[in-house]
Design an enzyme around this catalytic site. Structure first.
Site, short mmCIF file in Angstrom:
data_model
loop_
_atom_site.label_atom_id
_atom_site.label_comp_id
_atom_site.label_asym_id
_atom_site.label_seq_id
_atom_site.Cartn_x
_atom_site.Cartn_y
_atom_site.Cartn_z
CG HIS A 152 -0.38 0.24 2.53
ND1 HIS A 152 -0.16 -0.76 3.45
CD2 HIS A 152 0.03 1.38 3.13
CE1 HIS A 152 0.34 -0.24 4.55
NE2 HIS A 152 0.49 1.05 4.39
CG ASP A 182 -0.08 -4.09 2.72
OD1 ASP A 182 0.07 -3.52 1.62
OD2 ASP A 182 -0.17 -3.47 3.79
N GLY A 257 3.23 6.56 8.19
CA GLY A 257 4.60 6.78 7.72
C GLY A 257 5.54 5.68 8.16
CG ASN A 258 6.43 4.18 12.12
OD1 ASN A 258 5.90 5.00 12.84
ND2 ASN A 258 7.72 3.90 12.18
CB SER A 259 3.18 1.76 6.20
OG SER A 259 1.99 1.85 6.93
N GLY A 315 -10.17 -23.42 -0.98
CA GLY A 315 -11.56 -23.09 -1.30
C GLY A 315 -12.52 -23.42 -0.18
CB ILE A 318 -11.08 -22.44 8.18
CG1 ILE A 318 -10.08 -21.36 7.72
CG2 ILE A 318 -11.07 -23.62 7.25
CD1 ILE A 318 -8.64 -21.85 7.66
#
Length: 517
Positions: A152, A182, A257-259, A315, A318
Protein backbone atom coordinates in the site's frame (compact mmCIF):
# COMPACT_ATOMS: atom_id res chain seq x y z
CA UNK A 1 27.79 76.16 88.12
CA UNK A 2 28.96 76.80 84.63
CA UNK A 3 31.48 73.91 84.90
CA UNK A 4 28.75 71.55 86.10
CA UNK A 5 26.60 72.40 83.06
CA UNK A 6 29.52 71.75 80.66
CA UNK A 7 30.21 68.34 82.28
CA UNK A 8 26.56 67.32 81.78
CA UNK A 9 26.69 68.28 78.09
CA UNK A 10 29.84 66.25 77.59
CA UNK A 11 28.27 63.13 79.19
CA UNK A 12 25.13 63.55 77.10
CA UNK A 13 27.16 63.96 73.91
CA UNK A 14 29.18 60.81 74.63
CA UNK A 15 26.02 58.81 75.37
CA UNK A 16 24.32 60.02 72.15
CA UNK A 17 27.40 59.18 70.12
CA UNK A 18 27.51 55.72 71.66
CA UNK A 19 23.84 55.16 70.80
CA UNK A 20 24.43 56.23 67.21
CA UNK A 21 27.43 53.91 66.94
CA UNK A 22 25.41 51.09 68.44
CA UNK A 23 22.61 51.59 65.92
CA UNK A 24 25.15 51.72 63.09
CA UNK A 25 26.77 48.55 64.34
CA UNK A 26 23.42 46.77 64.51
CA UNK A 27 22.64 47.88 60.92
CA UNK A 28 26.01 46.64 59.71
CA UNK A 29 25.53 43.27 61.38
CA UNK A 30 22.03 42.97 59.87
CA UNK A 31 23.34 43.80 56.40
CA UNK A 32 26.14 41.32 56.78
CA UNK A 33 23.75 38.58 57.91
CA UNK A 34 21.35 39.26 55.00
CA UNK A 35 24.20 39.11 52.54
CA UNK A 36 25.38 35.83 54.00
CA UNK A 37 21.84 34.42 53.75
CA UNK A 38 21.48 35.47 50.13
CA UNK A 39 24.79 33.93 49.21
CA UNK A 40 23.87 30.70 50.97
CA UNK A 41 20.59 30.34 48.94
CA UNK A 42 22.41 30.69 45.60
CA UNK A 43 25.47 28.63 46.31
CA UNK A 44 23.94 25.65 48.12
CA UNK A 45 25.29 22.49 46.45
CA UNK A 46 22.85 20.34 44.37
CA UNK A 47 22.18 16.74 45.23
CA UNK A 48 24.78 14.36 43.91
CA UNK A 49 23.97 12.19 40.84
CA UNK A 50 23.46 8.49 41.36
CA UNK A 51 26.70 6.60 41.00
CA UNK A 52 27.18 4.10 38.18
CA UNK A 53 27.01 1.16 40.55
CA UNK A 54 23.48 2.16 41.59
CA UNK A 55 22.14 2.35 38.02
CA UNK A 56 24.57 0.09 36.24
CA UNK A 57 21.85 -2.12 34.82
CA UNK A 58 20.00 0.83 33.29
CA UNK A 59 23.17 2.28 31.80
CA UNK A 60 24.05 -1.08 30.30
CA UNK A 61 20.56 -1.32 28.80
CA UNK A 62 20.87 2.19 27.35
CA UNK A 63 24.19 1.38 25.74
CA UNK A 64 22.75 -1.80 24.29
CA UNK A 65 19.76 0.07 22.81
CA UNK A 66 22.07 2.74 21.38
CA UNK A 67 24.22 0.06 19.74
CA UNK A 68 21.14 -1.67 18.35
CA UNK A 69 19.65 1.55 16.96
CA UNK A 70 22.96 2.58 15.40
CA UNK A 71 23.24 -0.84 13.73
CA UNK A 72 19.74 -0.91 12.19
CA UNK A 73 19.05 2.74 11.31
CA UNK A 74 21.35 2.91 8.24
CA UNK A 75 19.38 0.02 6.68
CA UNK A 76 16.00 1.75 7.08
CA UNK A 77 14.99 4.07 4.26
CA UNK A 78 12.39 6.72 3.58
CA UNK A 79 10.18 5.81 0.60
CA UNK A 80 8.53 8.67 -1.30
CA UNK A 81 6.13 7.95 -4.15
CA UNK A 82 4.32 10.00 -6.76
CA UNK A 83 1.15 8.45 -8.10
CA UNK A 84 -1.64 9.31 -10.48
CA UNK A 85 -4.96 10.14 -8.86
CA UNK A 86 -8.22 11.47 -10.21
CA UNK A 87 -9.99 14.55 -8.85
CA UNK A 88 -12.90 12.59 -7.45
CA UNK A 89 -10.69 10.27 -5.44
CA UNK A 90 -8.67 13.20 -4.16
CA UNK A 91 -11.82 14.87 -2.88
CA UNK A 92 -13.38 11.74 -1.42
CA UNK A 93 -13.46 11.11 2.29
CA UNK A 94 -10.53 9.18 3.70
CA UNK A 95 -10.94 5.55 4.59
CA UNK A 96 -11.06 4.38 8.20
CA UNK A 97 -7.71 4.46 9.93
CA UNK A 98 -7.07 0.75 9.68
CA UNK A 99 -7.92 0.68 5.98
CA UNK A 100 -5.59 3.58 5.30
CA UNK A 101 -2.75 1.31 6.36
CA UNK A 102 -4.03 -1.60 4.30
CA UNK A 103 -4.51 0.58 1.22
CA UNK A 104 -7.41 0.37 -1.25
CA UNK A 105 -9.31 -2.88 -1.08
CA UNK A 106 -10.17 -2.98 -4.76
CA UNK A 107 -13.63 -2.90 -6.34
CA UNK A 108 -16.77 -3.05 -4.27
CA UNK A 109 -18.69 -5.87 -5.93
CA UNK A 110 -22.29 -4.71 -6.20
CA UNK A 111 -25.29 -6.96 -6.96
CA UNK A 112 -25.88 -5.51 -10.43
CA UNK A 113 -22.36 -4.70 -11.50
CA UNK A 114 -19.07 -6.56 -11.63
CA UNK A 115 -17.33 -3.45 -10.34
CA UNK A 116 -19.75 -1.77 -7.93
CA UNK A 117 -20.94 1.83 -7.87
CA UNK A 118 -17.65 3.50 -6.99
CA UNK A 119 -15.84 1.88 -9.91
CA UNK A 120 -18.58 2.97 -12.29
CA UNK A 121 -18.44 6.57 -11.11
CA UNK A 122 -14.76 6.61 -11.88
CA UNK A 123 -15.61 6.32 -15.57
CA UNK A 124 -18.89 8.26 -15.68
CA UNK A 125 -17.43 11.36 -14.04
CA UNK A 126 -14.30 11.35 -16.24
CA UNK A 127 -12.21 13.17 -13.59
CA UNK A 128 -8.94 14.84 -14.39
CA UNK A 129 -5.77 13.04 -13.37
CA UNK A 130 -3.25 14.67 -11.09
CA UNK A 131 -0.12 13.61 -9.24
CA UNK A 132 -0.26 12.80 -5.57
CA UNK A 133 2.63 12.11 -3.21
CA UNK A 134 2.90 9.58 -0.45
CA UNK A 135 5.38 8.68 2.23
CA UNK A 136 6.37 5.39 3.82
CA UNK A 137 9.32 3.35 4.96
CA UNK A 138 11.39 0.43 3.76
CA UNK A 139 14.11 -1.97 4.90
CA UNK A 140 17.24 -2.89 2.95
CA UNK A 141 17.58 -6.69 3.08
CA UNK A 142 20.61 -7.17 0.82
CA UNK A 143 23.83 -5.23 0.15
CA UNK A 144 22.94 -4.94 -3.55
CA UNK A 145 19.87 -2.79 -2.88
CA UNK A 146 16.74 -4.94 -2.51
CA UNK A 147 14.26 -3.19 -0.20
CA UNK A 148 11.10 -4.54 1.45
CA UNK A 149 8.11 -2.25 1.99
CA UNK A 150 4.31 -2.46 2.04
CA UNK A 151 2.27 -2.83 -1.13
CA UNK A 152 0.00 0.00 0.00
CA UNK A 153 3.04 2.32 0.20
CA UNK A 154 3.90 1.91 -3.50
CA UNK A 155 0.50 0.94 -4.93
CA UNK A 156 -0.12 2.90 -8.14
CA UNK A 157 3.23 4.69 -7.94
CA UNK A 158 4.47 6.36 -11.10
CA UNK A 159 7.78 7.31 -9.47
CA UNK A 160 9.54 5.89 -6.40
CA UNK A 161 12.38 7.62 -4.57
CA UNK A 162 14.37 6.31 -1.62
CA UNK A 163 16.16 8.51 0.92
CA UNK A 164 19.05 6.82 2.70
CA UNK A 165 20.08 7.56 6.28
CA UNK A 166 22.94 9.74 4.93
CA UNK A 167 20.27 11.85 3.13
CA UNK A 168 21.24 10.52 -0.30
CA UNK A 169 18.19 10.25 -2.58
CA UNK A 170 18.10 7.35 -5.04
CA UNK A 171 15.58 6.34 -7.71
CA UNK A 172 13.99 2.95 -7.11
CA UNK A 173 12.24 0.51 -9.42
CA UNK A 174 9.45 -1.86 -8.50
CA UNK A 175 10.54 -5.49 -8.49
CA UNK A 176 7.18 -6.97 -7.54
CA UNK A 177 4.20 -6.55 -5.24
CA UNK A 178 1.68 -8.83 -3.56
CA UNK A 179 -1.57 -7.11 -2.51
CA UNK A 180 -2.79 -10.15 -0.56
CA UNK A 181 0.07 -10.03 1.96
CA UNK A 182 0.52 -6.24 1.51
CA UNK A 183 4.20 -6.69 0.70
CA UNK A 184 6.35 -5.25 -2.07
CA UNK A 185 10.00 -5.28 -3.12
CA UNK A 186 11.75 -2.30 -4.70
CA UNK A 187 15.39 -1.95 -5.69
CA UNK A 188 18.03 0.75 -5.86
CA UNK A 189 21.38 0.50 -7.60
CA UNK A 190 24.19 0.06 -5.11
CA UNK A 191 26.72 -2.24 -3.52
CA UNK A 192 27.86 -2.85 0.05
CA UNK A 193 24.73 -1.15 1.33
CA UNK A 194 23.81 -1.58 5.00
CA UNK A 195 21.20 -4.32 5.48
CA UNK A 196 19.25 -6.08 8.20
CA UNK A 197 19.49 -9.87 8.61
CA UNK A 198 16.37 -12.05 8.70
CA UNK A 199 15.10 -13.17 12.09
CA UNK A 200 12.87 -16.08 13.04
CA UNK A 201 9.41 -14.82 13.96
CA UNK A 202 8.23 -18.32 14.91
CA UNK A 203 10.43 -18.24 18.03
CA UNK A 204 9.03 -14.95 19.38
CA UNK A 205 7.34 -14.71 22.76
CA UNK A 206 5.11 -11.99 24.27
CA UNK A 207 7.12 -9.65 26.47
CA UNK A 208 10.26 -9.62 24.31
CA UNK A 209 11.86 -6.24 23.66
CA UNK A 210 11.46 -4.93 20.11
CA UNK A 211 12.36 -1.72 18.29
CA UNK A 212 10.28 -0.21 15.48
CA UNK A 213 12.01 1.89 12.80
CA UNK A 214 10.44 4.19 10.22
CA UNK A 215 9.44 7.69 9.16
CA UNK A 216 6.24 8.63 11.03
CA UNK A 217 4.55 11.83 9.87
CA UNK A 218 7.63 12.64 7.78
CA UNK A 219 9.99 12.63 10.79
CA UNK A 220 12.70 10.58 9.18
CA UNK A 221 14.65 7.76 10.81
CA UNK A 222 12.67 7.46 14.01
CA UNK A 223 13.11 4.57 16.42
CA UNK A 224 10.64 3.55 19.14
CA UNK A 225 10.96 0.87 21.76
CA UNK A 226 8.43 -1.54 23.22
CA UNK A 227 7.58 -5.18 23.65
CA UNK A 228 5.72 -7.87 21.77
CA UNK A 229 2.21 -7.53 23.12
CA UNK A 230 0.74 -10.57 21.37
CA UNK A 231 1.31 -12.98 18.50
CA UNK A 232 -0.79 -14.58 15.74
CA UNK A 233 -3.36 -11.80 15.59
CA UNK A 234 -5.98 -12.49 12.89
CA UNK A 235 -6.60 -10.45 9.76
CA UNK A 236 -8.73 -7.45 10.84
CA UNK A 237 -9.69 -6.46 7.28
CA UNK A 238 -13.31 -7.56 6.75
CA UNK A 239 -13.27 -6.75 3.03
CA UNK A 240 -11.06 -9.72 2.12
CA UNK A 241 -10.87 -12.71 4.42
CA UNK A 242 -8.33 -14.31 2.11
CA UNK A 243 -5.62 -12.04 3.51
CA UNK A 244 -3.42 -13.97 5.94
CA UNK A 245 -3.27 -12.92 9.57
CA UNK A 246 -0.71 -14.09 12.13
CA UNK A 247 0.27 -10.44 12.79
CA UNK A 248 2.68 -9.41 15.54
CA UNK A 249 1.11 -6.91 17.95
CA UNK A 250 3.45 -4.45 19.66
CA UNK A 251 3.29 -1.37 21.86
CA UNK A 252 6.34 0.14 20.15
CA UNK A 253 4.84 3.27 18.62
CA UNK A 254 3.78 2.85 14.98
CA UNK A 255 2.21 5.83 13.23
CA UNK A 256 1.33 6.83 9.65
CA UNK A 257 4.60 6.78 7.72
CA UNK A 258 5.95 3.79 9.65
CA UNK A 259 4.36 1.44 7.11
CA UNK A 260 7.04 -0.73 5.54
CA UNK A 261 9.53 -0.06 8.32
CA UNK A 262 11.45 -2.62 10.34
CA UNK A 263 10.45 -4.35 13.55
CA UNK A 264 13.61 -5.91 15.01
CA UNK A 265 14.45 -7.98 18.06
CA UNK A 266 17.23 -7.37 20.58
CA UNK A 267 19.78 -8.92 18.20
CA UNK A 268 18.93 -6.49 15.41
CA UNK A 269 17.27 -9.20 13.33
CA UNK A 270 14.26 -8.38 11.17
CA UNK A 271 11.23 -10.13 12.68
CA UNK A 272 8.44 -8.11 11.03
CA UNK A 273 7.40 -5.34 8.66
CA UNK A 274 5.35 -2.57 10.31
CA UNK A 275 2.02 -2.42 8.52
CA UNK A 276 -0.93 -0.86 10.33
CA UNK A 277 -2.37 0.33 13.63
CA UNK A 278 -5.79 0.15 15.16
CA UNK A 279 -6.89 3.47 16.60
CA UNK A 280 -10.01 5.60 16.88
CA UNK A 281 -7.95 8.75 16.29
CA UNK A 282 -5.67 7.62 13.47
CA UNK A 283 -2.61 8.04 15.69
CA UNK A 284 -0.86 5.43 17.79
CA UNK A 285 -2.86 4.27 20.79
CA UNK A 286 -0.77 1.36 21.96
CA UNK A 287 -1.66 -1.19 19.27
CA UNK A 288 0.64 -1.48 16.26
CA UNK A 289 0.91 -4.51 13.99
CA UNK A 290 3.64 -6.04 11.85
CA UNK A 291 3.74 -8.83 9.27
CA UNK A 292 5.92 -11.63 10.69
CA UNK A 293 8.97 -12.77 8.75
CA UNK A 294 7.53 -16.27 8.43
CA UNK A 295 5.27 -14.61 5.83
CA UNK A 296 7.60 -11.83 4.68
CA UNK A 297 10.71 -13.85 3.83
CA UNK A 298 9.18 -16.45 1.46
CA UNK A 299 6.98 -13.80 -0.16
CA UNK A 300 9.96 -11.53 -0.78
CA UNK A 301 12.03 -14.38 -2.21
CA UNK A 302 9.23 -15.19 -4.65
CA UNK A 303 8.80 -11.54 -5.64
CA UNK A 304 12.51 -11.17 -6.34
CA UNK A 305 12.56 -14.35 -8.41
CA UNK A 306 9.22 -14.13 -10.25
CA UNK A 307 8.01 -10.54 -9.88
CA UNK A 308 4.69 -11.70 -8.45
CA UNK A 309 3.19 -14.25 -6.06
CA UNK A 310 0.57 -16.77 -7.07
CA UNK A 311 -1.08 -18.01 -3.89
CA UNK A 312 -2.56 -21.46 -3.54
CA UNK A 313 -5.94 -22.08 -1.97
CA UNK A 314 -8.25 -24.89 -0.87
CA UNK A 315 -11.56 -23.09 -1.30
CA UNK A 316 -12.95 -23.35 2.21
CA UNK A 317 -14.04 -20.96 4.93
CA UNK A 318 -12.50 -21.83 8.30
CA UNK A 319 -12.60 -20.67 11.90
CA UNK A 320 -10.93 -21.64 15.17
CA UNK A 321 -11.95 -24.54 17.34
CA UNK A 322 -12.74 -22.88 20.68
CA UNK A 323 -13.49 -24.17 24.19
CA UNK A 324 -17.14 -23.29 23.55
CA UNK A 325 -17.57 -25.17 20.29
CA UNK A 326 -15.06 -28.01 20.64
CA UNK A 327 -17.58 -30.49 22.09
CA UNK A 328 -19.93 -30.03 19.12
CA UNK A 329 -17.19 -31.29 16.82
CA UNK A 330 -16.21 -34.13 19.16
CA UNK A 331 -12.87 -32.51 19.94
CA UNK A 332 -11.14 -33.14 23.27
CA UNK A 333 -9.24 -29.83 23.13
CA UNK A 334 -9.65 -26.45 21.45
CA UNK A 335 -7.16 -26.95 18.64
CA UNK A 336 -7.54 -27.04 14.87
CA UNK A 337 -9.53 -25.28 12.14
CA UNK A 338 -13.19 -26.07 11.59
CA UNK A 339 -14.64 -25.80 8.08
CA UNK A 340 -17.68 -23.51 7.97
CA UNK A 341 -18.15 -23.48 4.17
CA UNK A 342 -16.86 -25.38 1.15
CA UNK A 343 -16.87 -23.50 -2.16
CA UNK A 344 -18.38 -25.44 -5.06
CA UNK A 345 -15.89 -26.79 -7.59
CA UNK A 346 -12.95 -25.60 -5.46
CA UNK A 347 -10.06 -27.95 -4.55
CA UNK A 348 -11.58 -28.70 -1.14
CA UNK A 349 -14.89 -29.72 -2.67
CA UNK A 350 -13.15 -31.91 -5.25
CA UNK A 351 -11.21 -33.63 -2.46
CA UNK A 352 -14.35 -34.37 -0.47
CA UNK A 353 -14.04 -31.90 2.42
CA UNK A 354 -17.30 -31.11 4.21
CA UNK A 355 -18.73 -28.40 6.40
CA UNK A 356 -18.07 -29.34 10.03
CA UNK A 357 -14.80 -31.14 9.34
CA UNK A 358 -12.00 -30.16 11.71
CA UNK A 359 -8.52 -29.98 10.15
CA UNK A 360 -5.99 -31.02 12.79
CA UNK A 361 -2.85 -31.68 10.72
CA UNK A 362 -1.29 -30.50 7.46
CA UNK A 363 1.43 -32.72 5.98
CA UNK A 364 1.94 -34.36 9.35
CA UNK A 365 2.30 -31.11 11.32
CA UNK A 366 -0.29 -29.98 13.89
CA UNK A 367 -2.72 -27.21 12.94
CA UNK A 368 -3.26 -24.99 15.96
CA UNK A 369 -5.80 -22.57 14.55
CA UNK A 370 -7.40 -21.23 11.39
CA UNK A 371 -4.86 -18.44 10.93
CA UNK A 372 -1.94 -20.83 10.94
CA UNK A 373 -3.63 -23.08 8.37
CA UNK A 374 -4.46 -20.13 6.11
CA UNK A 375 -0.92 -18.78 6.28
CA UNK A 376 0.67 -22.18 5.60
CA UNK A 377 -1.54 -22.98 2.62
CA UNK A 378 -0.99 -19.48 1.20
CA UNK A 379 2.75 -20.13 1.05
CA UNK A 380 2.28 -23.31 -0.98
CA UNK A 381 2.46 -23.42 -4.77
CA UNK A 382 -0.57 -24.05 -6.98
CA UNK A 383 -0.48 -27.63 -8.22
CA UNK A 384 1.01 -29.02 -5.00
CA UNK A 385 -0.85 -31.76 -3.18
CA UNK A 386 -1.18 -31.41 0.58
CA UNK A 387 -2.35 -34.05 3.01
CA UNK A 388 -4.89 -33.03 5.62
CA UNK A 389 -5.82 -34.97 8.73
CA UNK A 390 -9.49 -34.34 9.38
CA UNK A 391 -11.74 -35.21 12.31
CA UNK A 392 -15.24 -35.98 11.07
CA UNK A 393 -17.96 -37.36 13.39
CA UNK A 394 -15.35 -38.54 15.90
CA UNK A 395 -13.41 -40.36 13.19
CA UNK A 396 -10.04 -39.39 11.74
CA UNK A 397 -9.52 -39.32 7.97
CA UNK A 398 -6.56 -38.42 5.80
CA UNK A 399 -7.58 -36.39 2.74
CA UNK A 400 -5.20 -35.32 -0.05
CA UNK A 401 -6.03 -31.96 -1.67
CA UNK A 402 -4.50 -30.66 -4.89
CA UNK A 403 -4.16 -26.89 -4.54
CA UNK A 404 -5.17 -24.41 -7.21
CA UNK A 405 -4.23 -20.76 -7.83
CA UNK A 406 -6.07 -18.20 -5.74
CA UNK A 407 -7.98 -15.60 -7.73
CA UNK A 408 -8.35 -17.58 -10.93
CA UNK A 409 -12.00 -16.58 -11.52
CA UNK A 410 -11.10 -12.87 -11.46
CA UNK A 411 -9.07 -13.05 -14.67
CA UNK A 412 -5.81 -14.60 -15.69
CA UNK A 413 -2.38 -13.12 -16.24
CA UNK A 414 -1.55 -13.00 -19.94
CA UNK A 415 1.60 -13.24 -21.96
CA UNK A 416 3.73 -15.54 -19.77
CA UNK A 417 6.90 -14.13 -18.21
CA UNK A 418 9.94 -12.25 -19.38
CA UNK A 419 13.08 -11.47 -17.33
CA UNK A 420 11.49 -13.40 -14.46
CA UNK A 421 8.42 -11.15 -14.32
CA UNK A 422 4.89 -11.12 -15.65
CA UNK A 423 5.52 -10.28 -19.29
CA UNK A 424 2.90 -7.61 -20.00
CA UNK A 425 1.61 -6.99 -16.47
CA UNK A 426 -2.15 -7.13 -17.04
CA UNK A 427 -5.03 -9.47 -16.22
CA UNK A 428 -8.02 -9.82 -18.53
CA UNK A 429 -11.66 -10.75 -18.19
CA UNK A 430 -14.64 -11.08 -20.51
CA UNK A 431 -16.60 -8.01 -21.57
CA UNK A 432 -19.98 -9.04 -20.17
CA UNK A 433 -23.24 -7.14 -20.84
CA UNK A 434 -23.11 -5.88 -17.25
CA UNK A 435 -19.58 -4.53 -17.68
CA UNK A 436 -20.47 -3.00 -21.04
CA UNK A 437 -23.42 -1.19 -19.45
CA UNK A 438 -21.37 -0.04 -16.50
CA UNK A 439 -18.65 1.39 -18.74
CA UNK A 440 -21.19 2.79 -21.23
CA UNK A 441 -19.36 1.04 -24.08
CA UNK A 442 -21.27 1.49 -27.35
CA UNK A 443 -22.31 -1.43 -29.56
CA UNK A 444 -19.26 -1.80 -31.84
CA UNK A 445 -16.89 -1.98 -28.85
CA UNK A 446 -15.64 -5.54 -28.36
CA UNK A 447 -12.63 -7.37 -26.99
CA UNK A 448 -11.18 -8.07 -23.54
CA UNK A 449 -11.74 -6.15 -20.31
CA UNK A 450 -8.62 -5.07 -18.40
CA UNK A 451 -9.22 -6.17 -14.82
CA UNK A 452 -5.82 -5.44 -13.29
CA UNK A 453 -2.57 -3.68 -14.24
CA UNK A 454 0.67 -4.40 -12.41
CA UNK A 455 2.49 -1.21 -11.34
CA UNK A 456 5.65 -0.58 -13.34
CA UNK A 457 4.73 -3.16 -15.99
CA UNK A 458 4.67 -2.60 -19.78
CA UNK A 459 0.88 -2.23 -19.60
CA UNK A 460 1.18 0.37 -16.84
CA UNK A 461 3.88 2.26 -18.74
CA UNK A 462 1.61 2.35 -21.79
CA UNK A 463 -1.13 3.97 -19.71
CA UNK A 464 -3.56 1.05 -19.55
CA UNK A 465 -5.93 1.11 -16.60
CA UNK A 466 -8.45 -1.18 -15.02
CA UNK A 467 -11.69 -0.84 -16.98
CA UNK A 468 -10.06 -0.30 -20.39
CA UNK A 469 -11.08 -2.57 -23.28
CA UNK A 470 -8.46 -4.07 -25.61
CA UNK A 471 -10.06 -4.36 -29.07
CA UNK A 472 -7.05 -5.31 -31.21
CA UNK A 473 -3.55 -6.70 -30.80
CA UNK A 474 -1.04 -6.11 -33.60
CA UNK A 475 -3.91 -5.11 -35.91
CA UNK A 476 -5.76 -8.38 -35.27
CA UNK A 477 -9.35 -7.88 -33.99
CA UNK A 478 -10.14 -9.54 -30.66
CA UNK A 479 -13.57 -10.82 -29.69
CA UNK A 480 -12.72 -12.21 -26.25
CA UNK A 481 -10.17 -12.29 -23.48
CA UNK A 482 -8.76 -15.55 -24.81
CA UNK A 483 -8.18 -13.90 -28.22
CA UNK A 484 -6.14 -11.09 -26.64
CA UNK A 485 -4.23 -13.49 -24.38
CA UNK A 486 -3.37 -15.77 -27.29
CA UNK A 487 -2.03 -13.03 -29.56
CA UNK A 488 -0.02 -11.38 -26.78
CA UNK A 489 1.47 -14.74 -25.84
CA UNK A 490 2.57 -15.27 -29.43
CA UNK A 491 4.48 -11.97 -29.66
CA UNK A 492 8.19 -12.89 -29.92
CA UNK A 493 10.13 -12.10 -26.77
CA UNK A 494 11.84 -8.75 -26.85
CA UNK A 495 9.40 -7.29 -29.39
CA UNK A 496 6.73 -4.63 -28.87
CA UNK A 497 2.99 -5.16 -29.14
CA UNK A 498 0.46 -2.70 -30.57
CA UNK A 499 -2.96 -2.65 -28.88
CA UNK A 500 -6.09 -0.72 -29.75
CA UNK A 501 -7.64 0.40 -26.49
CA UNK A 502 -11.12 1.80 -25.85
CA UNK A 503 -11.14 3.95 -22.72
CA UNK A 504 -13.79 6.34 -21.39
CA UNK A 505 -15.57 6.82 -24.70
CA UNK A 506 -12.61 6.92 -27.09
CA UNK A 507 -10.15 4.58 -28.77
CA UNK A 508 -6.37 4.97 -29.07
CA UNK A 509 -3.45 2.80 -30.11
CA UNK A 510 -0.91 2.04 -27.40
CA UNK A 511 2.48 0.34 -27.69
CA UNK A 512 3.51 -2.20 -25.07
CA UNK A 513 7.28 -2.25 -24.71
CA UNK A 514 8.69 -5.45 -23.15
CA UNK A 515 10.28 -5.25 -19.71
CA UNK A 516 13.98 -4.45 -19.74
CA UNK A 517 16.52 -6.54 -17.87
Amino acid sequence: MQKWIERCKAVTTRRALAAVLAVAAVGSVATLNFTKSAKAAVAAPAAAALDDNSVGALLTLDRAMETLAARVTPAVVNVTVASKSDAQQAGAEGMPDMQQFFGPDGPNMGPNSPFGGQFGRQFHMQPQNRMEHGLGSGVIISPDGYIVTNNHVIDGAADIRVTMSNREVLPAKLVGADPLTDLAVIKVNGSNLPSVPWGNSTSLRPGQTVLAFGNPYGYRFTVTRGIISALNRPNPDPSDRRKPGEFIQTDAAINPGNSGGALVDARGELIGINTFLISSSGSFSGMGFAIPTQIVEPTVETLIHDGKVTHAFIGIQISDVTPDNAKFFHMNKAQGAVISEVEPDAPGAKAGLRTGDVITELDGKPVNDAGQLQMTVGQKRPGETIHLQVTRDSKTENIPVKLEALGGPKGSEVGGTEHGKARWGLSLGELTPEARNELQARGPVHGALVEDVQPGSPADNAGLQRGDIIMEVNRQPAKSASDVAQVLSNVPKGQDALVLVWSQGGSTFRVLHPAQG
